[in-house]
Design a protein around this motif. Structure first.
Motif, PDB file in Angstrom:
ATOM      1  N   TYR A  34       0.844  -1.302  -0.046  1.00  0.00           N
ATOM      2  CA  TYR A  34       0.028   0.043   0.063  1.00  0.00           C
ATOM      3  C   TYR A  34       1.020   1.297   0.087  1.00  0.00           C
ATOM      4  O   TYR A  34       2.042   1.127   0.408  1.00  0.00           O
ATOM      5  CB  TYR A  34      -0.853   0.116   1.161  1.00  0.00           C
ATOM      6  N   GLN A  36       0.646   5.683   1.085  1.00  0.00           N
ATOM      7  CA  GLN A  36      -0.152   6.462   1.603  1.00  0.00           C
ATOM      8  C   GLN A  36       0.621   7.697   1.523  1.00  0.00           C
ATOM      9  O   GLN A  36       1.731   8.044   1.775  1.00  0.00           O
ATOM     10  CB  GLN A  36      -0.270   6.230   3.080  1.00  0.00           C
ATOM     11  N   ALA A  41      -5.417   8.592   2.932  1.00  0.00           N
ATOM     12  CA  ALA A  41      -5.639   7.168   3.400  1.00  0.00           C
ATOM     13  C   ALA A  41      -4.756   6.099   2.625  1.00  0.00           C
ATOM     14  O   ALA A  41      -4.351   6.603   1.551  1.00  0.00           O
ATOM     15  CB  ALA A  41      -7.031   6.685   3.234  1.00  0.00           C
ATOM     16  N   PRO A  42      -4.341   5.262   3.225  1.00  0.00           N
ATOM     17  CA  PRO A  42      -3.414   4.205   2.344  1.00  0.00           C
ATOM     18  C   PRO A  42      -4.176   3.679   1.189  1.00  0.00           C
ATOM     19  O   PRO A  42      -5.475   3.642   1.392  1.00  0.00           O
ATOM     20  CB  PRO A  42      -3.265   3.096   3.315  1.00  0.00           C
TER      21      PRO A  42
ATOM     22  N   PHE B 106      -9.385   1.707   2.589  1.00  0.00           N
ATOM     23  CA  PHE B 106      -9.345   2.661   3.871  1.00  0.00           C
ATOM     24  C   PHE B 106     -10.220   3.758   3.760  1.00  0.00           C
ATOM     25  O   PHE B 106     -10.513   4.512   2.603  1.00  0.00           O
ATOM     26  CB  PHE B 106      -7.902   2.907   4.046  1.00  0.00           C
ATOM     27  N   GLY B 107     -10.834   4.036   4.706  1.00  0.00           N
ATOM     28  CA  GLY B 107     -11.388   5.652   4.923  1.00  0.00           C
ATOM     29  C   GLY B 107     -10.467   6.613   5.278  1.00  0.00           C
ATOM     30  O   GLY B 107      -9.157   6.315   5.495  1.00  0.00           O
TER      31      GLY B 107
END
Lengths: 111, 115
Positions: A34, A36, A41-42, B106-107
């Motif tokens: 991921y 970020q 957010a990621p 994700f939020g």
């Protein structure tokens, strides 16, 4: 136990390459990556499954060596948009629903 | 477009208050997660849920509880907030098919400050 990511931080000039490593002390079924960006957010990049699979996302690719319990993320010809913190998330499989994330690698790409 | 929303972006509470953080997803995902993110520590799992009314402790559940009464909604509860719970809280959801974990969405996060 959290997987170990290295390096903790790296600064690149545009066009340079980088490798981010993720190492686990446990056997793995898959590894997720991921990114970020600051204040966001990621966002999912890719999943690598057991079997030495390599995947790519634009000029970002990754490999997974389940015997060594390691994964590496390769960023080629980096762009300013690659800046952010990269996290690996490890999945032990065996019916587990959760990922365990590393502490992250902060990548800064400068002009 | 897939979406995970959280009830607040910023929240300030006093020590000892009961705090509710809510998360809603519109993707019909089975799994939902609560993480806290602190500088230098990455994402640490507090609790997750793989079905309605089902929950599992993550790595740092102490001082937290959760509730999932509907598939799309997952709440994190701080029964008595303390200053060491000041953090960024991230909610995520994912699907599970054929026993495989799919990517987490994700939020935007809730930055909670406890004074």
């Amino acid at each position: 136990q959290q997987p170990v990511q290295s390096p903790q931080a790296v600064i690149l000039r545009e066009g340079e390459d980088a490798v981010i490593n993720c190492s686990s002390s446990k056997a793995l079924y898959s590894v997720h990556w991921y990114r970020q960006k600051h204040g966001e957010a990621p966002v999912f990049l890719m999943i690598l499954l057991k079997g030495g699979e390599q995947k790519g996302h634009d000029k970002i690719s990754a490999s997974f060596n389940e015997k060594k319990q390691q994964s590496s993320l390769y960023l080629t010809a980096s762009q300013l948009s690659y800046s952010g913190t990269y996290f690996c998330g490890t999945d032990p499989g065996a019916g587990s629903y959760q990922l365990t994330f590393g502490k992250g690698t902060k990548l800064s790409v400068i002009p | 477009d897939v979406k995970v929303t959280q009830s607040s972006r910023y929240l300030v509470k006093r020590t000892g208050e009961k705090v509710f953080l809510e998360c809603v997803q519109d993707m019909d995902h089975e799994n939902m997660f609560w993480y806290r993110q602190d500088p230098g520590l990455g994402l640490r799992l507090i609790y997750f849920s793989y079905d309605v009314k089902m929950k599992e402790k993550g790595d740092i559940p102490e001082g937290y509880s959760v509730s999932r009464e509907k598939k799309e909604r997952f709440s994190l509860i701080l029964e008595s907030a303390s200053t060491n719970q000041t953090s960024m809280y991230l909610c995520a959801s994912s699907a599970t098919r054929s026993g495989k974990n799919y990517e987490q969405y994700f939020g935007p996060g809730t930055r909670l400050t406890v004074t």
